[in-house]
Design a protein around this motif. Structure first.
Motif, PDB file in Angstrom:
ATOM      1  N   VAL A   1       0.842  -1.206   0.000  1.00 17.28           N
ATOM      2  CA  VAL A   1       0.000   0.000   0.000  1.00 17.28           C
ATOM      3  C   VAL A   1       0.875   1.252   0.000  1.00 17.28           C
ATOM      4  CG1 VAL A   1      -1.670   1.343   1.333  1.00 17.28           C
ATOM      5  CG2 VAL A   1      -1.966  -1.131   1.101  1.00 17.28           C
ATOM      6  N   THR A   2       1.864   1.284   0.873  1.00 18.75           N
ATOM      7  CA  THR A   2       2.780   2.436   0.920  1.00 18.75           C
ATOM      8  C   THR A   2       3.551   2.571  -0.387  1.00 18.75           C
ATOM      9  OG1 THR A   2       3.000   2.178   3.323  1.00 18.75           O
ATOM     10  CG2 THR A   2       4.690   3.478   2.202  1.00 18.75           C
ATOM     11  N   ALA A   3       3.941   1.447  -0.966  1.00 18.00           N
ATOM     12  CA  ALA A   3       4.652   1.474  -2.252  1.00 18.00           C
ATOM     13  C   ALA A   3       3.772   2.072  -3.342  1.00 18.00           C
ATOM     14  CB  ALA A   3       5.102   0.066  -2.637  1.00 18.00           C
ATOM     15  N   ARG A   4       2.481   1.740  -3.321  1.00 21.42           N
ATOM     16  CA  ARG A   4       1.569   2.305  -4.326  1.00 21.42           C
ATOM     17  C   ARG A   4       1.457   3.814  -4.171  1.00 21.42           C
ATOM     18  NH1 ARG A   4      -2.917   0.039  -2.917  1.00 21.42           N
ATOM     19  NH2 ARG A   4      -4.029   1.855  -2.135  1.00 21.42           N
ATOM     20  N   HIS A   5       1.320   4.269  -2.952  1.00 17.98           N
ATOM     21  CA  HIS A   5       1.251   5.716  -2.714  1.00 17.98           C
ATOM     22  C   HIS A   5       2.523   6.408  -3.210  1.00 17.98           C
ATOM     23  CE1 HIS A   5      -1.712   4.834   0.804  1.00 17.98           C
ATOM     24  NE2 HIS A   5      -2.328   4.889  -0.367  1.00 17.98           N
ATOM     25  N   MET A   6       3.660   5.797  -2.928  1.00 18.63           N
ATOM     26  CA  MET A   6       4.935   6.380  -3.330  1.00 18.63           C
ATOM     27  C   MET A   6       5.064   6.429  -4.855  1.00 18.63           C
ATOM     28  SD  MET A   6       8.818   5.009  -2.561  1.00 18.63           S
ATOM     29  CE  MET A   6       8.587   3.577  -3.637  1.00 18.63           C
ATOM     30  N   ILE A   7       4.742   5.343  -5.527  1.00 16.24           N
ATOM     31  CA  ILE A   7       4.903   5.274  -6.980  1.00 16.24           C
ATOM     32  C   ILE A   7       3.964   6.238  -7.691  1.00 16.24           C
ATOM     33  CG2 ILE A   7       4.608   3.772  -8.989  1.00 16.24           C
ATOM     34  CD1 ILE A   7       5.554   1.443  -7.183  1.00 16.24           C
ATOM     35  N   ILE A   8       2.714   6.289  -7.260  1.00 12.56           N
ATOM     36  CA  ILE A   8       1.759   7.199  -7.900  1.00 12.56           C
ATOM     37  C   ILE A   8       2.180   8.651  -7.691  1.00 12.56           C
ATOM     38  CG2 ILE A   8      -0.629   8.022  -7.909  1.00 12.56           C
ATOM     39  CD1 ILE A   8      -1.499   5.202  -7.132  1.00 12.56           C
ATOM     40  N   GLY A   9       2.544   8.992  -6.460  1.00 10.82           N
ATOM     41  CA  GLY A   9       2.960  10.361  -6.167  1.00 10.82           C
ATOM     42  C   GLY A   9       4.213  10.759  -6.932  1.00 10.82           C
ATOM     43  N   LEU A  10       5.194   9.867  -7.002  1.00  9.76           N
ATOM     44  CA  LEU A  10       6.423  10.155  -7.738  1.00  9.76           C
ATOM     45  C   LEU A  10       6.152  10.312  -9.231  1.00  9.76           C
ATOM     46  CD1 LEU A  10       9.081   7.839  -6.056  1.00  9.76           C
ATOM     47  CD2 LEU A  10       9.011  10.324  -5.998  1.00  9.76           C
ATOM     48  N   SER A  11       5.276   9.492  -9.766  1.00 14.01           N
ATOM     49  CA  SER A  11       4.956   9.575 -11.192  1.00 14.01           C
ATOM     50  C   SER A  11       4.297  10.910 -11.525  1.00 14.01           C
ATOM     51  CB  SER A  11       4.032   8.418 -11.595  1.00 14.01           C
ATOM     52  OG  SER A  11       4.650   7.171 -11.346  1.00 14.01           O
ATOM     53  N   ILE A  12       3.364  11.337 -10.675  1.00 10.90           N
ATOM     54  CA  ILE A  12       2.710  12.638 -10.887  1.00 10.90           C
ATOM     55  C   ILE A  12       3.727  13.768 -10.793  1.00 10.90           C
ATOM     56  CG2 ILE A  12       1.027  14.259  -9.939  1.00 10.90           C
ATOM     57  CD1 ILE A  12      -0.618  11.803  -9.051  1.00 10.90           C
TER      58      ILE A  12
ATOM     59  N   LEU B   1      -6.195   8.886   8.238  1.00 12.23           N
ATOM     60  CA  LEU B   1      -7.185   7.874   8.611  1.00 12.23           C
ATOM     61  C   LEU B   1      -7.350   6.822   7.522  1.00 12.23           C
ATOM     62  CD1 LEU B   1      -9.959  10.002  10.378  1.00 12.23           C
ATOM     63  CD2 LEU B   1      -8.037   8.763  11.391  1.00 12.23           C
ATOM     64  N   GLN B   2      -6.224   6.420   6.950  1.00 15.36           N
ATOM     65  CA  GLN B   2      -6.233   5.339   5.979  1.00 15.36           C
ATOM     66  C   GLN B   2      -6.411   4.010   6.709  1.00 15.36           C
ATOM     67  OE1 GLN B   2      -6.734   5.419   2.489  1.00 15.36           O
ATOM     68  NE2 GLN B   2      -4.883   4.197   2.368  1.00 15.36           N
ATOM     69  N   PRO B   3      -7.096   3.037   6.104  1.00 14.53           N
ATOM     70  CA  PRO B   3      -7.231   1.739   6.764  1.00 14.53           C
ATOM     71  C   PRO B   3      -5.952   0.910   6.730  1.00 14.53           C
ATOM     72  CG  PRO B   3      -8.318   1.694   4.634  1.00 14.53           C
ATOM     73  CD  PRO B   3      -7.907   3.112   4.872  1.00 14.53           C
ATOM     74  N   ARG B   4      -5.094   1.158   5.703  1.00 15.54           N
ATOM     75  CA  ARG B   4      -3.886   0.351   5.554  1.00 15.54           C
ATOM     76  C   ARG B   4      -2.704   1.229   5.165  1.00 15.54           C
ATOM     77  NH1 ARG B   4      -4.385  -4.817   2.044  1.00 15.54           N
ATOM     78  NH2 ARG B   4      -2.698  -5.438   3.450  1.00 15.54           N
ATOM     79  N   GLY B   5      -1.510   0.680   5.377  1.00 16.28           N
ATOM     80  CA  GLY B   5      -0.285   1.398   5.071  1.00 16.28           C
ATOM     81  C   GLY B   5       0.675   1.310   6.247  1.00 16.28           C
ATOM     82  N   LEU B   6       1.974   1.357   5.971  1.00 16.44           N
ATOM     83  CA  LEU B   6       2.953   1.260   7.046  1.00 16.44           C
ATOM     84  C   LEU B   6       2.817   2.416   8.030  1.00 16.44           C
ATOM     85  CD1 LEU B   6       6.091   0.193   4.969  1.00 16.44           C
ATOM     86  CD2 LEU B   6       4.779  -1.234   6.549  1.00 16.44           C
ATOM     87  N   GLY B   7       2.489   3.600   7.520  1.00 19.31           N
ATOM     88  CA  GLY B   7       2.317   4.738   8.408  1.00 19.31           C
ATOM     89  C   GLY B   7       1.152   4.588   9.355  1.00 19.31           C
ATOM     90  N   VAL B   8       0.120   3.892   8.918  1.00 20.57           N
ATOM     91  CA  VAL B   8      -1.071   3.684   9.756  1.00 20.57           C
ATOM     92  C   VAL B   8      -0.727   2.822  10.959  1.00 20.57           C
ATOM     93  CG1 VAL B   8      -3.396   2.734   9.833  1.00 20.57           C
ATOM     94  CG2 VAL B   8      -2.618   3.952   7.798  1.00 20.57           C
TER      95      VAL B   8
END
Length: 255
Positions: free
Chosen positions: A58-69, A198-205
């Motif tokens: 989940v954290t990897a997805r957030h990172m990849i999408i944000g970096l791509s944008i 308030l994400q349900p999943r992710g390393l930060g959560v």
């Protein structure tokens, strides 16, 4: 031999670092929340590997999408800045302000503005990474060979052809260099934003929840930190492989 050394040297360094870490915790009897021994982190990871793997993805997805944008916007903005000194000088102070302002301070405002969920996380990742990419794009495009620019001008090449055939390839080494810094920034932004959105999943959560648990949260907290570091290492390794493939022509990748 060179290939074997390129794999063995980082492995030796990593094992040595973890061994020193383990000895430091055991010899000085450091408290769990201050610093947890790697053996206990690995034990916690082994107790529930599926949960940590899923949250890491989940954290990897957030990172990849944000970096791509961030990269897409940086390519557009950087192209304009490289083509015009006025635009570059006007945009540089804004980019510097974004870089030096502590994003943790306004993270809550971003979450309230974009509502809870993935949107504020991806926005913060992209927002914090954008200036780094933009400076890399501008620096790389300005380093294009003057002789090549004159050659393209002599054949009346369009601005798009100059961008595609010269400026963008010239910027690739700089983009890959800045991407390494962007990966670190994006991981930090994703981790802290996940804990506030308030994400349900992710390393930060799960890391934020563990930080509030003073009795048994140390193992979970340090395991999320360990997984975040492993994710960063994986991202840097992937960047290196892609760089070697795309920049086979560049002197930096030649033996």
């Amino acid at each position: 031999m060179r290939l074997l050394r390129s794999f063995a040297a980082p492995l030796v360094g990593l094992v040595g670092f973890l061994t020193l870490w383990e000895l430091l915790v055991r010899v000085f009897d450091i408290r769990r929340f201050v610093l947890l021994a790697p053996s206990k982190i690995l034990a916690e990871l082994g107790d529930d590997p599926g949960a940590y793997w899923g949250n890491t993805l989940v954290t990897a997805r957030h990172m990849i999408i944000g970096l791509s944008i961030a990269l897409l916007f940086a390519l557009a903005a950087g192209s304009l800045m490289a083509a015009s000194r006025f635009v570059e000088e006007a945009a540089q102070p804004v980019l510097v302000v974004v870089m030096v302002t502590p994003w943790v301070a306004y993270m809550t405002s971003v979450v309230i503005w974009l509502d809870f969920g993935e949107r504020p996380i991806i926005f913060l990742v992209a927002f914090t990474s954008f200036p780094v990419f933009a400076f890399g794009v501008v620096g790389g495009m300005r380093s294009a060979d003057p002789a090549a620019r004159e050659l393209l001008a002599s054949v009346d090449a369009s601005k798009w052809e100059v961008l595609w055939r010269l400026r963008l390839p010239s910027a690739l080494p700089s983009i890959f260099t800045t991407a390494r810094f962007a990966v670190a920034l994006s991981l930090a932004a994703a981790y802290f934003a996940e804990g506030s959105a308030l994400q349900p999943r992710g390393l930060g959560v799960i890391g934020r929840r563990a930080a509030l648990d003073q009795t048994s949260g140390a193992e979970v907290l340090w395991t999320t930190i360990f997984c975040t570091a492993a994710l960063g290492i994986a991202g840097l390794v992937l960047l290196t492989l892609v760089e070697r493939i795309l920049l086979r022509w560049h002197p930096s990748q030649r033996t």
